[in-house]
Design an enzyme around this catalytic site. Structure first.
Site, PDB file in Angstrom:
ATOM      1  N   CYS A  38      -0.986 -10.333 -12.752  1.00  0.00           N
ATOM      2  CA  CYS A  38      -1.275  -9.431 -13.254  1.00  0.00           C
ATOM      3  C   CYS A  38      -1.589  -8.104 -12.192  1.00  0.00           C
ATOM      4  CB  CYS A  38      -2.585  -9.620 -14.218  1.00  0.00           C
ATOM      5  SG  CYS A  38      -3.978 -10.068 -13.191  1.00  0.00           S
ATOM      6  N   HIS A 289      -8.917 -10.225 -13.489  1.00  0.00           N
ATOM      7  CA  HIS A 289      -7.475  -9.984 -14.208  1.00  0.00           C
ATOM      8  C   HIS A 289      -7.618  -8.446 -13.895  1.00  0.00           C
ATOM      9  CE1 HIS A 289      -4.245 -10.494 -16.836  1.00  0.00           C
ATOM     10  NE2 HIS A 289      -4.937  -9.717 -17.890  1.00  0.00           N
TER      11      HIS A 289
END
Ligand code: ZN
Length: 337
Positions: A38, A289
């Site tokens: 990510c 994340h």
């Protein structure tokens, strides 16, 4: 390959046509996660939203080909998401430190990716220079330098004899300190902290050329040359004693940013910036994340990118305590009209 008028669609399709089309907006394309990637996806999204870079790259057919290929799919392809695996393997071959499945820092990746693109462009420019010297035509300077590079100026004043020395340093990302002890602050507070006058004392004393000795030195920092694309990095990752910590201060930012108080000279229209992309980091220092929110200039809408998942968001939902990188521009092709 892409025809020379391909980017015409940016201007040709009126916003109303874009809005009535079902989902599939040029440049709005999720990126599949290829195992803790990510951090890569968000940086690719923000570069994909950097319209002047896209315009230049889509017309270039020799360099950084995998990145160009990905931009073609994201801007001109038909899918709602695609895989950046090609970019990832190309990246790993140039920068082997990313050749694993562990989470990495998006800001470090952005800097290395821009450096790699910059070096690639220079090779091409050298080639074009040789050609243009023969043909007598002109060419653009390096797009990465032209878009992202700014210059800081440091005035160093000896506290003993008041001698002034002037230094400069170029930058592609401004890494701003985040106040440690507050729950909430503004981006202007972070900028003020960065540009605050400091005095170098003790072991940090600087050499004075007049005194011929290390002296206490006052340092005044300002922006000498403002870049077209200003990337602000909030230094959330730091250390507290022996422990690595993540600062969760909610840094309030706005879609407009005025840099004039930090500029050395007043250059009209170059101090006002417009937000067009944000990288967020949620979770902990090592287990986190990344997501991105980017402005799509043809559709004039904001989109939230969580790897392959894409959704439209309203401008008033941009603010987040997870904001990590902020992309601002004073270029009109990224701004709304
Ligand atoms: Zn001195």
């Amino acid at each position: 390959h892409v025809c020379a008028s391909c980017m015409g669609f940016l201007q040709v399709l009126p916003p109303t046509v874009q809005k009535h089309k079902r989902w599939r907006r040029p440049g709005v394309c999720g990126l599949e996660n290829s195992g803790n990637s990510c951090y890569l996806n968000v940086v690719l999204q923000c570069l994909c939203a950097t319209v002047p870079l896209v315009e230049q790259l889509l017309h270039w057919d020799t360099l950084s080909e995998v990145f160009v290929h990905l931009l073609e799919i994201m801007w001109l392809g038909g899918g709602s998401s695609c895989s950046p695996l090609e970019v990832r393997s190309a990246l790993c071959s140039v920068l082997p430190q990313f050749n694993n499945d562990s989470q990495q820092d998006a800001q470090e990746l952005l800097l290395l990716l821009l450096n790699t693109l910059h070096d690639d462009f220079n090779k091409v420019l050298l080639h074009m220079f040789e050609l243009s010297a023969v043909r007598g035509c002109s060419f653009n300077s390096n797009i990465v330098t032209r878009l992202f590079e700014g210059q800081l100026s440091y005035m160093c004043i000896c506290m003993h004899c008041h001698h002034q020395a002037h230094n400069t340093q170029t930058f592609t990302v401004l890494s701003l300190p985040v106040p440690k002890d507050s729950i909430k602050c503004s981006i202007q507070d972070c900028l003020s902290l960065f540009f605050k006058q400091t005095v170098l004392t003790g072991g940090e004393q600087a050499m004075c050329s007049v005194c011929g000795l290390k002296r206490e030195t006052a340092v005044i920092t300002c922006v000498d040359r403002a870049p077209e694309v200003l990337v602000l990095h909030l230094k959330r990752f730091g250390s507290k004693g022996k422990n690595q910590v993540k600062l969760r201060t909610n840094v309030l930012f706005f879609t407009e940013l005025d840099l004039s108080q930090f500029l050395s000279g007043l250059v009209p229209n170059e101090s006002s910036y417009h937000l067009y992309a944000v990288v967020n980091h949620s979770g902990h220092l090592t287990m986190g994340h990344y997501t991105a929110v980017c402005y799509n200039s043809p559709a004039q809408t904001w989109h939230y990118f969580d790897d392959a998942a894409v959704s439209e968001v309203q401008e008033d939902r941009l603010q987040s305590p997870n904001a990590y990188l902020l992309f601002y521009s004073h270029n009109r092709s990224i701004q709304r009209h």
